[in-house]
Design a protein around this motif. Sequence first.
Motif, PDB file in Angstrom:
ATOM      1  N   ALA A 249      37.439  -9.631  24.288  1.00  0.00           N
ATOM      2  CA  ALA A 249      37.443  -9.446  22.834  1.00  0.00           C
ATOM      3  C   ALA A 249      38.771  -8.863  22.373  1.00  0.00           C
ATOM      4  O   ALA A 249      39.335  -9.291  21.352  1.00  0.00           O
ATOM      5  N   ALA A 250      39.296  -7.901  23.114  1.00  0.00           N
ATOM      6  CA  ALA A 250      40.599  -7.315  22.765  1.00  0.00           C
ATOM      7  C   ALA A 250      41.697  -8.367  22.826  1.00  0.00           C
ATOM      8  O   ALA A 250      42.594  -8.400  21.966  1.00  0.00           O
ATOM      9  N   ASN A 251      41.632  -9.226  23.830  1.00  0.00           N
ATOM     10  CA  ASN A 251      42.633 -10.296  23.944  1.00  0.00           C
ATOM     11  C   ASN A 251      42.614 -11.193  22.713  1.00  0.00           C
ATOM     12  O   ASN A 251      43.667 -11.533  22.158  1.00  0.00           O
ATOM     13  N   VAL A 252      41.421 -11.595  22.285  1.00  0.00           N
ATOM     14  CA  VAL A 252      41.308 -12.471  21.115  1.00  0.00           C
ATOM     15  C   VAL A 252      41.841 -11.762  19.870  1.00  0.00           C
ATOM     16  O   VAL A 252      42.598 -12.341  19.080  1.00  0.00           O
TER      17      VAL A 252
ATOM     18  N   ASP B 101      37.601   3.608  27.785  1.00  0.00           N
ATOM     19  CA  ASP B 101      37.918   4.513  28.894  1.00  0.00           C
ATOM     20  C   ASP B 101      38.267   3.766  30.179  1.00  0.00           C
ATOM     21  O   ASP B 101      39.033   4.264  31.002  1.00  0.00           O
ATOM     22  N   ASP B 102      37.694   2.584  30.357  1.00  0.00           N
ATOM     23  CA  ASP B 102      38.010   1.796  31.551  1.00  0.00           C
ATOM     24  C   ASP B 102      39.491   1.397  31.517  1.00  0.00           C
ATOM     25  O   ASP B 102      40.001   0.949  30.484  1.00  0.00           O
ATOM     26  N   PRO B 103      40.221   1.535  32.635  1.00  0.00           N
ATOM     27  CA  PRO B 103      41.662   1.230  32.616  1.00  0.00           C
ATOM     28  C   PRO B 103      41.979  -0.216  32.246  1.00  0.00           C
ATOM     29  O   PRO B 103      42.983  -0.477  31.584  1.00  0.00           O
ATOM     30  N   ASN B 104      41.136  -1.166  32.669  1.00  0.00           N
ATOM     31  CA  ASN B 104      41.371  -2.558  32.308  1.00  0.00           C
ATOM     32  C   ASN B 104      41.202  -2.784  30.811  1.00  0.00           C
ATOM     33  O   ASN B 104      41.925  -3.573  30.192  1.00  0.00           O
ATOM     34  N   VAL B 105      40.242  -2.084  30.218  1.00  0.00           N
ATOM     35  CA  VAL B 105      40.036  -2.198  28.771  1.00  0.00           C
ATOM     36  C   VAL B 105      41.214  -1.562  28.034  1.00  0.00           C
ATOM     37  O   VAL B 105      41.722  -2.119  27.052  1.00  0.00           O
ATOM     38  N   ARG B 106      41.672  -0.395  28.506  1.00  0.00           N
ATOM     39  CA  ARG B 106      42.807   0.267  27.862  1.00  0.00           C
ATOM     40  C   ARG B 106      44.044  -0.634  27.902  1.00  0.00           C
ATOM     41  O   ARG B 106      44.771  -0.760  26.916  1.00  0.00           O
TER      42      ARG B 106
ATOM     43  N   LEU C 233      40.354  -1.644  16.882  1.00  0.00           N
ATOM     44  CA  LEU C 233      40.639  -1.288  18.276  1.00  0.00           C
ATOM     45  C   LEU C 233      40.971   0.189  18.406  1.00  0.00           C
ATOM     46  O   LEU C 233      40.542   0.859  19.357  1.00  0.00           O
ATOM     47  N   VAL C 234      41.733   0.710  17.450  1.00  0.00           N
ATOM     48  CA  VAL C 234      42.051   2.144  17.473  1.00  0.00           C
ATOM     49  C   VAL C 234      40.775   2.971  17.316  1.00  0.00           C
ATOM     50  O   VAL C 234      40.580   3.981  18.012  1.00  0.00           O
ATOM     51  N   ALA C 235      39.883   2.523  16.430  1.00  0.00           N
ATOM     52  CA  ALA C 235      38.612   3.237  16.246  1.00  0.00           C
ATOM     53  C   ALA C 235      37.786   3.218  17.533  1.00  0.00           C
ATOM     54  O   ALA C 235      37.176   4.224  17.907  1.00  0.00           O
ATOM     55  N   ALA C 236      37.778   2.067  18.211  1.00  0.00           N
ATOM     56  CA  ALA C 236      37.052   1.968  19.486  1.00  0.00           C
ATOM     57  C   ALA C 236      37.654   2.921  20.510  1.00  0.00           C
ATOM     58  O   ALA C 236      36.936   3.569  21.291  1.00  0.00           O
ATOM     59  N   PHE C 237      38.985   3.026  20.498  1.00  0.00           N
ATOM     60  CA  PHE C 237      39.678   3.945  21.400  1.00  0.00           C
ATOM     61  C   PHE C 237      39.248   5.377  21.105  1.00  0.00           C
ATOM     62  O   PHE C 237      38.924   6.150  22.022  1.00  0.00           O
TER      63      PHE C 237
END
Length: 527
Positions: free
Chosen positions: A244-247, A270-275, A260-264
């Motif tokens: 989803a972040a990629n899209v 928190d997962d490194p791949n998601v970050r 995305l900032v709000a999700a952060f």
Amino acid sequence: MSPLENFREKEFLDQITILNEISGSKDPEALPGLAALLKEPVGDTSIDYMVVNALNAVLSGNEAKVVEGLGDPHEGYSILCIRVAGEYCLKGTTGPLINLALAEEDLDRLMEILTSLARIGDKSAIPVFRRFLTHEDPFIQSSCIEALGKLGDPESIEEFKRLLTESEADDRFEVCDITTWKAVDALARNESENTISFLVRTLHHKNPTVRRIITDALINVGPFAIPMLLDAFETENTDSKILAANVIGFLRDRAGADGLVAAFDKGQADDPNVRYAVYEALGRIGSMKGIICLVDGLSETDELILMAVIGGLEKHVNPGMIAALTERIAKRDDQASRLAKAVIASRATTIFEHLHGNREVGVLLVDALAESRDPEIVEEFRKVLTGMGGPHAEQDLNRLPVLDKGTSKALAADDSRFMCAMHRAILTDLGFEPSLAVNGEEAYEYIEQGERFEVIITDMNMPVMDGMELVGKIRSTPGMENVPIIMVTTESEASQQGLASKTGVTAFISKPFKAEELKAKILEVTR
């Protein structure tokens, strides 16, 4: 007098001239003669082909004759009329074509009829497409899916969903069939919250090719998809968050960056791949909130994540960000060293120029550059220093090594430029001359051009051509049957390693990984 009178007795060049004139004028008086020539060909391939073209042109301006021809007993003439009806969107043929479709038993003719009905695009044909939506022939079924998607038929949506859901069954997910592809496209065309939410939930499909198709479809939908994509961060599915972040990054919309900032901030990355995926997306978008989040990311310690942070900031250099970077690198602690290496590895030349003015920081950056074994990166920064000029730049130029290219070649494919940069650094450290590609298609072009590699590294998920497809093409290329291939996956994709192994992958490495881990894997498969 018909222009085709005594046509068979005329010279070849005269025949060509006559048929060209008929194609241009679309003379309806030529229709009987052309039909006769179609049904009893002259026997010369060129002339017979031109007869078809001339007949096509004449029929295009005579809807009544097309309707009449649909029921002609001559197979070739009736098929031509079916095709002309669709090619020129002759709406008056819709009713007769519907009747033909309902009575047709020959699959090839049925496909021709449905194709023309789809091109005409008359909503009165929707019931016909629904009737054949579950047809056993996949091409007929896919034709109906595509038509219903274009016509925006709401009653077919649940069937499209069912097709996509069933494509993940254990006995089906290894192959992306045409009906799955068309179902994704049809759902995306609907552009409702219902259909787009479903596609987002299915974004991490078991089949990498389907994942790529869904990703492309969501990008084509545009900003409308952003709220549904952000909903993925409310789940515990790491892979869905990454995709989803990629899209969102590719959509380059400020609302996506803010989300995305709000999700952060809510701890959903928190997962490194998601970050990593979030930082990369924020770099593509470049909103104010996103840049602030990237500056906060300068405290990251993972080298790949830090490269995504620096790479994102490189596109949006501003005085405040340069001041923050200068302050952090000037501390000359472990984090300062990581940041300096990230600037070099991510080829952030603009940031480098701004930071180099601070002598203490400039020295640390050049230290990191001098440690690089990548001749291409060293040469790129050498040009930057030369362009900057001045005594400090001259002094630093003298510190740079002169490097030769590696003796062995390696190929790395990944749609993330920061991952490609990391692969480049690792491969050059091991003495390889790296070739990089942003997708499987680009990677395979190297092989088509005759390049041969000692090792190949590929991501699983990429646009245009994914890693699975790339591996399959490589293994079917003579001379490439045994080249070691390392596939990069996430931990949760481990269940798909069996499929990748069948395709021909030699070894796997899961994100996030340290450079030393990939180095060890490369050495393991190349010994």
